[in-house]
Write a protein that holds these residues in place. Structure first.
Motif: not given
Length: 116
Positions: A57, A60-62
């Motif tokens: 995945d 961008q991690k939030k």
């Protein structure tokens, strides 16, 4: 031609295309789409093999945050988001991003004008 999302099990009772229990060769995409509109991969259990698949995945991690909103404001945002057919959290995130970019541009303009 039938829609591919509608599968009628009555359509294939040993049809000419799958008489030997194998997926046929297709001459074009339309022929293939029509076939899979009337058949399921489950009709051909020996034609597929399991594979190991790992998906990275790359989004961008939030990070979750917590903010306090007036209940009336929250309900207003929810109604607007409903009209736009998006989640209210997504709408809030969009607004924050837009305002951040606006403020960032203003600061860059101020810094640039002070250098002159």
């Amino acid at each position: 031609m039938k829609k591919a999302s509608i599968r009628d099990p009555e359509l294939c009772q040993g049809c000419i295309l799958c008489k030997d229990g194998k997926i046929p060769e297709f001459h074009n995409e339309e022929e293939e789409a029509e076939f899979w509109g009337n058949h399921s991969p489950l009709d051909f259990p020996d034609e597929f093999e399991d594979v190991d698949l790992h998906v990275n995945d790359m989004r961008q991690k939030k990070l979750p945050i917590s903010i306090r909103l007036d209940p009336v404001l929250k309900e207003g945002v929810k109604k607007m988001a409903h009209i736009k057919k998006i989640r209210y959290q997504t709408l809030i995130q969009k607004w924050i991003k837009e305002k951040f970019e606006e403020e960032e541009r203003a600061l860059v303009n101020i810094a640039t004008s002070k250098r002159r």
